[in-house]
Write a protein that holds these residues in place. Structure first.
Motif, PDB file in Angstrom:
ATOM      1  N   LEU A  58       0.864  -1.190   0.000  1.00  0.00           N
ATOM      2  CA  LEU A  58       0.000   0.000   0.000  1.00  0.00           C
ATOM      3  C   LEU A  58       0.894   1.231   0.000  1.00  0.00           C
ATOM      4  O   LEU A  58       1.700   1.423   0.920  1.00  0.00           O
ATOM      5  CB  LEU A  58      -0.901   0.017   1.225  1.00  0.00           C
ATOM      6  N   ALA A  59       0.756   2.061  -1.041  1.00  0.00           N
ATOM      7  CA  ALA A  59       1.567   3.267  -1.157  1.00  0.00           C
ATOM      8  C   ALA A  59       0.678   4.491  -1.024  1.00  0.00           C
ATOM      9  O   ALA A  59      -0.239   4.693  -1.822  1.00  0.00           O
ATOM     10  CB  ALA A  59       2.291   3.287  -2.503  1.00  0.00           C
ATOM     11  N   GLY A  60       0.921   5.305  -0.006  1.00  0.00           N
ATOM     12  CA  GLY A  60       0.124   6.506   0.224  1.00  0.00           C
ATOM     13  C   GLY A  60       0.809   7.725  -0.350  1.00  0.00           C
ATOM     14  O   GLY A  60       1.991   7.975  -0.091  1.00  0.00           O
ATOM     15  N   ILE A  61       0.065   8.506  -1.141  1.00  0.00           N
ATOM     16  CA  ILE A  61       0.619   9.692  -1.803  1.00  0.00           C
ATOM     17  C   ILE A  61       0.270  10.934  -0.987  1.00  0.00           C
ATOM     18  O   ILE A  61      -0.896  11.191  -0.688  1.00  0.00           O
ATOM     19  CB  ILE A  61       0.054   9.833  -3.227  1.00  0.00           C
ATOM     20  N   GLU A  62       1.280  11.709  -0.654  1.00  0.00           N
ATOM     21  CA  GLU A  62       1.073  12.956   0.062  1.00  0.00           C
ATOM     22  C   GLU A  62       0.346  13.960  -0.838  1.00  0.00           C
ATOM     23  O   GLU A  62       0.603  14.003  -2.048  1.00  0.00           O
ATOM     24  CB  GLU A  62       2.427  13.522   0.471  1.00  0.00           C
ATOM     25  N   PRO A  63      -0.558  14.776  -0.290  1.00  0.00           N
ATOM     26  CA  PRO A  63      -1.223  15.789  -1.116  1.00  0.00           C
ATOM     27  C   PRO A  63      -0.227  16.778  -1.700  1.00  0.00           C
ATOM     28  O   PRO A  63       0.790  17.086  -1.076  1.00  0.00           O
ATOM     29  CB  PRO A  63      -2.173  16.480  -0.136  1.00  0.00           C
ATOM     30  N   THR A  64      -0.508  17.286  -2.904  1.00  0.00           N
ATOM     31  CA  THR A  64       0.363  18.281  -3.523  1.00  0.00           C
ATOM     32  C   THR A  64       0.444  19.533  -2.663  1.00  0.00           C
ATOM     33  O   THR A  64       1.506  20.120  -2.482  1.00  0.00           O
ATOM     34  CB  THR A  64      -0.150  18.649  -4.926  1.00  0.00           C
ATOM     35  N   VAL A  65      -0.698  19.953  -2.138  1.00  0.00           N
ATOM     36  CA  VAL A  65      -0.726  21.060  -1.185  1.00  0.00           C
ATOM     37  C   VAL A  65      -0.704  20.454   0.215  1.00  0.00           C
ATOM     38  O   VAL A  65      -1.680  19.821   0.632  1.00  0.00           O
ATOM     39  CB  VAL A  65      -1.989  21.919  -1.366  1.00  0.00           C
TER      40      VAL A  65
ATOM     41  N   VAL B  24      -2.666   3.647  10.399  1.00  0.00           N
ATOM     42  CA  VAL B  24      -3.594   2.697  11.036  1.00  0.00           C
ATOM     43  C   VAL B  24      -3.359   1.290  10.509  1.00  0.00           C
ATOM     44  O   VAL B  24      -3.246   0.328  11.280  1.00  0.00           O
ATOM     45  CB  VAL B  24      -5.056   3.126  10.767  1.00  0.00           C
ATOM     46  N   ILE B  25      -3.275   1.147   9.191  1.00  0.00           N
ATOM     47  CA  ILE B  25      -3.121  -0.173   8.580  1.00  0.00           C
ATOM     48  C   ILE B  25      -1.790  -0.808   8.977  1.00  0.00           C
ATOM     49  O   ILE B  25      -1.703  -2.018   9.164  1.00  0.00           O
ATOM     50  CB  ILE B  25      -3.244  -0.065   7.051  1.00  0.00           C
TER      51      ILE B  25
ATOM     52  N   HIS C  97      -1.579 -12.960   5.662  1.00  0.00           N
ATOM     53  CA  HIS C  97      -1.252 -11.939   4.671  1.00  0.00           C
ATOM     54  C   HIS C  97      -0.090 -11.078   5.159  1.00  0.00           C
ATOM     55  O   HIS C  97       0.050 -10.817   6.353  1.00  0.00           O
ATOM     56  CB  HIS C  97      -2.460 -11.049   4.388  1.00  0.00           C
ATOM     57  N   HIS C  98       0.717 -10.621   4.206  1.00  0.00           N
ATOM     58  CA  HIS C  98       1.842  -9.731   4.508  1.00  0.00           C
ATOM     59  C   HIS C  98       1.540  -8.381   3.861  1.00  0.00           C
ATOM     60  O   HIS C  98       1.514  -8.260   2.634  1.00  0.00           O
ATOM     61  CB  HIS C  98       3.136 -10.325   3.938  1.00  0.00           C
ATOM     62  N   VAL C  99       1.283  -7.375   4.690  1.00  0.00           N
ATOM     63  CA  VAL C  99       0.906  -6.049   4.205  1.00  0.00           C
ATOM     64  C   VAL C  99       2.001  -5.047   4.558  1.00  0.00           C
ATOM     65  O   VAL C  99       2.362  -4.893   5.725  1.00  0.00           O
ATOM     66  CB  VAL C  99      -0.444  -5.596   4.803  1.00  0.00           C
ATOM     67  N   VAL C 100       2.522  -4.369   3.544  1.00  0.00           N
ATOM     68  CA  VAL C 100       3.602  -3.387   3.715  1.00  0.00           C
ATOM     69  C   VAL C 100       3.085  -2.020   3.284  1.00  0.00           C
ATOM     70  O   VAL C 100       2.371  -1.897   2.275  1.00  0.00           O
ATOM     71  CB  VAL C 100       4.837  -3.768   2.875  1.00  0.00           C
ATOM     72  N   THR C 101       3.418  -0.975   4.032  1.00  0.00           N
ATOM     73  CA  THR C 101       3.001   0.379   3.694  1.00  0.00           C
ATOM     74  C   THR C 101       4.204   1.210   3.257  1.00  0.00           C
ATOM     75  O   THR C 101       5.327   1.007   3.728  1.00  0.00           O
ATOM     76  CB  THR C 101       2.295   1.065   4.874  1.00  0.00           C
TER      77      THR C 101
ATOM     78  N   GLU D 221      -9.793   0.909   9.444  1.00  0.00           N
ATOM     79  CA  GLU D 221      -9.650  -0.518   9.735  1.00  0.00           C
ATOM     80  C   GLU D 221     -10.604  -1.351   8.880  1.00  0.00           C
ATOM     81  O   GLU D 221     -10.237  -2.392   8.350  1.00  0.00           O
ATOM     82  CB  GLU D 221      -9.892  -0.772  11.219  1.00  0.00           C
ATOM     83  N   ARG D 222     -11.851  -0.864   8.752  1.00  0.00           N
ATOM     84  CA  ARG D 222     -12.817  -1.569   7.908  1.00  0.00           C
ATOM     85  C   ARG D 222     -12.378  -1.553   6.450  1.00  0.00           C
ATOM     86  O   ARG D 222     -12.503  -2.550   5.733  1.00  0.00           O
ATOM     87  CB  ARG D 222     -14.203  -0.942   8.051  1.00  0.00           C
ATOM     88  N   PHE D 223     -11.883  -0.411   6.008  1.00  0.00           N
ATOM     89  CA  PHE D 223     -11.389  -0.284   4.636  1.00  0.00           C
ATOM     90  C   PHE D 223     -10.288  -1.318   4.376  1.00  0.00           C
ATOM     91  O   PHE D 223     -10.305  -2.016   3.357  1.00  0.00           O
ATOM     92  CB  PHE D 223     -10.845   1.126   4.420  1.00  0.00           C
ATOM     93  N   ALA D 224      -9.337  -1.424   5.280  1.00  0.00           N
ATOM     94  CA  ALA D 224      -8.229  -2.355   5.103  1.00  0.00           C
ATOM     95  C   ALA D 224      -8.708  -3.803   5.068  1.00  0.00           C
ATOM     96  O   ALA D 224      -8.232  -4.612   4.259  1.00  0.00           O
ATOM     97  CB  ALA D 224      -7.206  -2.168   6.224  1.00  0.00           C
TER      98      ALA D 224
END
Length: 214
Positions: free
Chosen positions: A5-12, A25-26, A34-38, A176-179
């Motif tokens: 899972l790659a989270g992109i920072e907002p441009t602003v 959270v995730i 499962h192996h989950v990496v952020t 948590e539900r989303f994940a």
């Protein structure tokens, strides 16, 4: 399943980037089997894709980018387009206008996420969600396109795509539900549900018709 899972920072920059808060959270959650990496991606055009590019060669079953959006619901993006066009500068002062992302690349790449089922299952989990046919022409689409192009060139077959998150609606319990839904839907060993299946009991309840006994 190995999930990145790659989270992109907002441009602003904001004080609380929703995509990064989701990753926090995730990252603390445990997923049996499962192996989950952020991974966090910076909001700088020259650098935003590089951390993800370095990780793509690893053995992932799915790679999902998360980004903030000014929307009312979670949006599972369907297509990345080969164009960048923004009106605001990033932290380094860059502001691409009407630029092709990859000169010899395809006009667009379809997401390989089960986007209909994801939207359905997120909705069933009481998270407002929908499929989206436009990821825009900003940083999120840029990373999305570069990722899908890299996977296409390397002939890698895995579930990959972009999901936009409402930037003003963060709640830890919802993250948590989303994940949980995301991991369940992307689990390759799980029998997928028919995303077009009708819930007849729900329809009958809304119309006042009593469901038939089975």
């Amino acid at each position: 399943m190995n999930l990145l899972l790659a989270g992109i920072e907002p441009t602003v920059p904001t004080s609380e980037a929703v995509a990064w808060r989701y990753l926090s959270v995730i990252g603390e959650m445990e997923f049996e089997g499962h192996h989950v990496v952020t991974l966090r991606l910076p909001a700088v055009w020259d650098d935003c894709f590089l951390p993800l590019k370095d990780c793509l060669s690893q053995k992932w079953d799915a790679v999902v980018c998360l980004a903030d959006a000014d929307s009312e619901s979670i949006e599972v993006e369907r297509i990345a387009i080969n164009e960048t066009d923004v009106s605001t500068k990033d932290r380094s002062g860059r502001r691409p206008r009407g630029k092709v992302i990859v000169p010899d690349g395809e006009p667009g790449y379809w997401s390989t996420l089960p986007y209909r089922e994801l939207a359905l299952q997120l909705t069933n989990a009481k998270l407002q969600a929908s499929g989206s046919h436009s990821a825009g022409t900003g940083l999120a689409n840029f990373v999305f396109y570069r990722m899908m192009h890299a996977l296409s060139v390397s002939e890698r077959r895995l579930s990959a795509g972009l999901i936009h998150l409402p930037e003003r609606r963060f709640e830890e319990e919802k993250a948590e539900r989303f994940a949980s839904v995301l991991v369940s839907c992307l689990d390759g060993n799980r029998e997928p549900e028919d995303s077009l299946k009708l819930n007849l009991d729900r329809i009958q309840a809304r119309s006042g018709v009593q469901p038939r006994s089975r």
